[in-house]
Motif scaffolding. Sequence first.
Motif, mmCIF file in Angstrom:
data_model
loop_
_atom_site.group_PDB
_atom_site.id
_atom_site.type_symbol
_atom_site.label_atom_id
_atom_site.label_comp_id
_atom_site.label_asym_id
_atom_site.label_seq_id
_atom_site.Cartn_x
_atom_site.Cartn_y
_atom_site.Cartn_z
ATOM 1 N N ASN A 199 -2.902 25.051 -8.730
ATOM 2 C CA ASN A 199 -2.715 25.777 -7.469
ATOM 3 C C ASN A 199 -1.259 26.160 -7.210
ATOM 4 O OD1 ASN A 199 -5.396 25.917 -6.621
ATOM 5 N ND2 ASN A 199 -5.335 23.873 -5.713
ATOM 6 N N GLY A 200 -0.416 26.080 -8.255
ATOM 7 C CA GLY A 200 0.938 26.613 -8.136
ATOM 8 C C GLY A 200 2.014 25.647 -7.731
ATOM 9 N N LEU A 201 1.798 24.351 -7.923
ATOM 10 C CA LEU A 201 2.828 23.369 -7.563
ATOM 11 C C LEU A 201 4.130 23.671 -8.298
ATOM 12 C CD1 LEU A 201 2.962 20.631 -5.866
ATOM 13 C CD2 LEU A 201 2.988 19.519 -8.113
ATOM 14 N N LYS A 202 5.248 23.578 -7.584
ATOM 15 C CA LYS A 202 6.557 23.891 -8.177
ATOM 16 C C LYS A 202 7.329 22.650 -8.618
ATOM 17 C CE LYS A 202 7.178 28.221 -5.570
ATOM 18 N NZ LYS A 202 5.873 28.215 -4.870
ATOM 19 N N ALA A 203 7.085 21.507 -7.975
ATOM 20 C CA ALA A 203 7.849 20.306 -8.330
ATOM 21 C C ALA A 203 7.177 19.056 -7.792
ATOM 22 C CB ALA A 203 9.276 20.395 -7.800
ATOM 23 N N VAL A 204 7.434 17.949 -8.469
ATOM 24 C CA VAL A 204 7.034 16.617 -8.018
ATOM 25 C C VAL A 204 8.304 15.839 -7.723
ATOM 26 C CG1 VAL A 204 5.877 14.460 -8.635
ATOM 27 C CG2 VAL A 204 4.945 16.650 -9.429
ATOM 28 N N ILE A 205 8.322 15.155 -6.593
ATOM 29 C CA ILE A 205 9.455 14.298 -6.241
ATOM 30 C C ILE A 205 8.904 12.895 -6.031
ATOM 31 C CG2 ILE A 205 11.292 13.796 -4.590
ATOM 32 C CD1 ILE A 205 9.900 17.334 -4.969
ATOM 33 N N ALA A 206 9.293 11.974 -6.884
ATOM 34 C CA ALA A 206 8.848 10.585 -6.790
ATOM 35 C C ALA A 206 9.950 9.754 -6.151
ATOM 36 C CB ALA A 206 8.510 10.039 -8.174
ATOM 37 N N THR A 207 9.557 8.863 -5.262
ATOM 38 C CA THR A 207 10.524 7.960 -4.641
ATOM 39 C C THR A 207 10.676 6.705 -5.475
ATOM 40 O OG1 THR A 207 9.962 8.737 -2.413
ATOM 41 C CG2 THR A 207 11.098 6.628 -2.585
ATOM 42 N N GLY A 208 11.899 6.382 -5.827
ATOM 43 C CA GLY A 208 12.199 5.153 -6.538
ATOM 44 C C GLY A 208 12.986 4.202 -5.654
ATOM 45 N N SER A 209 13.240 3.021 -6.172
ATOM 46 C CA SER A 209 13.992 2.005 -5.437
ATOM 47 C C SER A 209 15.132 1.483 -6.296
ATOM 48 C CB SER A 209 13.070 0.839 -5.066
ATOM 49 O OG SER A 209 13.823 -0.264 -4.584
ATOM 50 N N VAL A 210 16.256 1.237 -5.665
ATOM 51 C CA VAL A 210 17.390 0.664 -6.387
ATOM 52 C C VAL A 210 17.078 -0.756 -6.847
ATOM 53 C CG1 VAL A 210 18.637 -0.417 -4.464
ATOM 54 C CG2 VAL A 210 19.916 0.640 -6.325
ATOM 55 N N PHE A 211 15.976 -1.315 -6.341
ATOM 56 C CA PHE A 211 15.571 -2.665 -6.731
ATOM 57 C C PHE A 211 14.665 -2.682 -7.950
ATOM 58 C CE2 PHE A 211 16.085 -3.113 -1.967
ATOM 59 C CZ PHE A 211 17.381 -3.571 -2.070
ATOM 60 N N GLU A 212 14.434 -1.516 -8.553
ATOM 61 C CA GLU A 212 13.694 -1.456 -9.808
ATOM 62 C C GLU A 212 14.549 -1.994 -10.956
ATOM 63 O OE1 GLU A 212 12.477 2.529 -10.749
ATOM 64 O OE2 GLU A 212 11.947 2.975 -8.691
ATOM 65 N N GLN A 213 13.898 -2.249 -12.063
ATOM 66 C CA GLN A 213 14.615 -2.564 -13.292
ATOM 67 C C GLN A 213 15.355 -1.320 -13.784
ATOM 68 O OE1 GLN A 213 11.413 -2.513 -12.711
ATOM 69 N NE2 GLN A 213 10.181 -1.748 -14.415
ATOM 70 N N ASP A 214 16.585 -1.522 -14.278
ATOM 71 C CA ASP A 214 17.385 -0.448 -14.885
ATOM 72 C C ASP A 214 17.643 0.715 -13.932
ATOM 73 O OD1 ASP A 214 17.314 -1.881 -17.358
ATOM 74 O OD2 ASP A 214 15.294 -1.089 -17.697
ATOM 75 N N GLU A 215 17.844 0.411 -12.652
ATOM 76 C CA GLU A 215 18.098 1.465 -11.672
ATOM 77 C C GLU A 215 19.358 1.143 -10.900
ATOM 78 O OE1 GLU A 215 18.373 4.519 -10.593
ATOM 79 O OE2 GLU A 215 16.232 4.691 -10.994
ATOM 80 N N GLY A 216 20.087 2.185 -10.473
ATOM 81 C CA GLY A 216 21.311 1.998 -9.729
ATOM 82 C C GLY A 216 22.420 1.439 -10.609
ATOM 83 N N ALA A 217 23.381 0.788 -9.965
ATOM 84 C CA ALA A 217 24.501 0.163 -10.678
ATOM 85 C C ALA A 217 24.655 -1.258 -10.161
ATOM 86 C CB ALA A 217 25.784 0.948 -10.454
ATOM 87 N N GLY A 218 25.066 -2.158 -11.051
ATOM 88 C CA GLY A 218 25.252 -3.545 -10.649
ATOM 89 C C GLY A 218 25.521 -4.431 -11.837
ATOM 90 N N ASN A 219 25.377 -5.727 -11.624
ATOM 91 C CA ASN A 219 25.672 -6.669 -12.691
ATOM 92 C C ASN A 219 24.482 -6.812 -13.645
ATOM 93 O OD1 ASN A 219 24.746 -8.028 -10.129
ATOM 94 N ND2 ASN A 219 24.412 -9.706 -11.576
ATOM 95 N N ALA A 220 24.792 -7.009 -14.914
ATOM 96 C CA ALA A 220 23.765 -7.175 -15.939
ATOM 97 C C ALA A 220 23.188 -8.595 -15.880
ATOM 98 C CB ALA A 220 24.365 -6.897 -17.309
ATOM 99 N N PRO A 221 21.910 -8.762 -16.282
ATOM 100 C CA PRO A 221 20.999 -7.708 -16.728
ATOM 101 C C PRO A 221 20.433 -6.945 -15.540
ATOM 102 C CG PRO A 221 19.854 -9.803 -16.722
ATOM 103 C CD PRO A 221 21.282 -10.116 -16.366
ATOM 104 N N MET A 222 20.116 -5.669 -15.745
ATOM 105 C CA MET A 222 19.627 -4.835 -14.649
ATOM 106 C C MET A 222 18.120 -5.035 -14.479
ATOM 107 S SD MET A 222 22.216 -3.237 -13.300
ATOM 108 C CE MET A 222 21.566 -1.738 -12.541
ATOM 109 N N ARG A 223 17.767 -6.252 -14.111
ATOM 110 C CA ARG A 223 16.353 -6.589 -13.948
ATOM 111 C C ARG A 223 15.845 -6.130 -12.587
ATOM 112 N NH1 ARG A 223 15.454 -10.513 -10.305
ATOM 113 N NH2 ARG A 223 17.054 -12.100 -9.842
ATOM 114 N N ALA A 224 14.530 -6.088 -12.469
ATOM 115 C CA ALA A 224 13.939 -5.823 -11.162
ATOM 116 C C ALA A 224 14.249 -6.992 -10.228
ATOM 117 C CB ALA A 224 12.430 -5.641 -11.296
ATOM 118 N N PHE A 225 14.386 -6.687 -8.936
ATOM 119 C CA PHE A 225 14.653 -7.730 -7.951
ATOM 120 C C PHE A 225 13.464 -8.673 -7.810
ATOM 121 C CE2 PHE A 225 18.481 -5.853 -6.947
ATOM 122 C CZ PHE A 225 19.064 -6.310 -5.787
ATOM 123 N N SER A 226 12.257 -8.149 -8.034
ATOM 124 C CA SER A 226 11.037 -8.871 -7.694
ATOM 125 C C SER A 226 9.865 -8.239 -8.425
ATOM 126 C CB SER A 226 10.794 -8.785 -6.185
ATOM 127 O OG SER A 226 10.588 -7.416 -5.819
#
Length: 308
Positions: free
Chosen positions: A116-143
């Motif tokens: 039906n002509g969709l132009k884009a998908v925008i998914a919401t992520g969280s900085v609390f995911e694994q390997d997301e944002g910036a911080g101290n290693a290891p970049m594990r998920a918060f929970s």
Amino acid sequence: MKVLLTGASSFSGMWMAEKLAARGARVVAPLRGAPDSYSGVRGKRVERLRQFAEIVPECAFGDEKFMDLVASTPFDALCHHAAHVADYRSMDFDVVGAVAANTRNLRAVLEGLAKNGLKAVIATGSVFEQDEGAGNAPMRAFSPYGLSKGLTWQVIRYWCTIVGLPLGKFVIANPFGPFEEPRFGAYLVNTWRKGETAEVRTPRYLRDNIHVDLLALAYAGFVAECVEKREGRRFGPCGYVETQGAFAQRVAAELGPRLGLECGVRLLTQTDFSEPLARINTDLIDPAAYGWDEGAAWDAMAESYLHS
């Protein structure tokens, strides 16, 4: 621009719907339940949502009614903000069940929207995911909940690639402001109202707290960009990047004069380091470019507590 926004009854979702509508978007907001089934602060958000979005009740992502909506209605953007969050603080959170609910019939949803002509998908992520944002290693998920968000992203990215739809990822850190569930801000204000000093037990955690209305303005602009360019990218806007101790002192300095309260803060010696020491977003933004007024945002936050 016509937007299909899931998760619009959530704290950040309601604000996103409002700012999308302010940009001229027609927002269609499917809800899992009937509007009158929501209570408390979520009920207030749903009531407010009626002012700027078309609500589709009892329409969970991927169910029969949702599939009918996808098949019958053209949209410019799918903004998939909804996520399974029951018991999200628990180490027994159902990761597999959450991913399944977040991505139910995803391939068919995307194929129907693309047709039906969709132009884009925008998914919401969280900085609390694994390997997301910036911080101290290891970049594990918060929970386990954070783990489910990261796995959900992987599923969405896979099927968008297969179906051939542009995909953007909007990463959220720690939004705060009016219509939020009682969390850190409410604890601070309720403590000050009793004439007591608020204690911060984890003052050394480096976090990224952002006013929810600024976050939503950035989101609305990002959605418009993805639709216009028909391409996606990762975008994680920063707010106040500072320790939780410094953030508590900031809240005290801003709300004290506005609420007429003595807002004492005591930073305790931190002994709990069960979460990563540092995790922040990485995209600096210019609030003035969004027409955002920092003072007005603090005024609105204070006003929300004066009427609660």
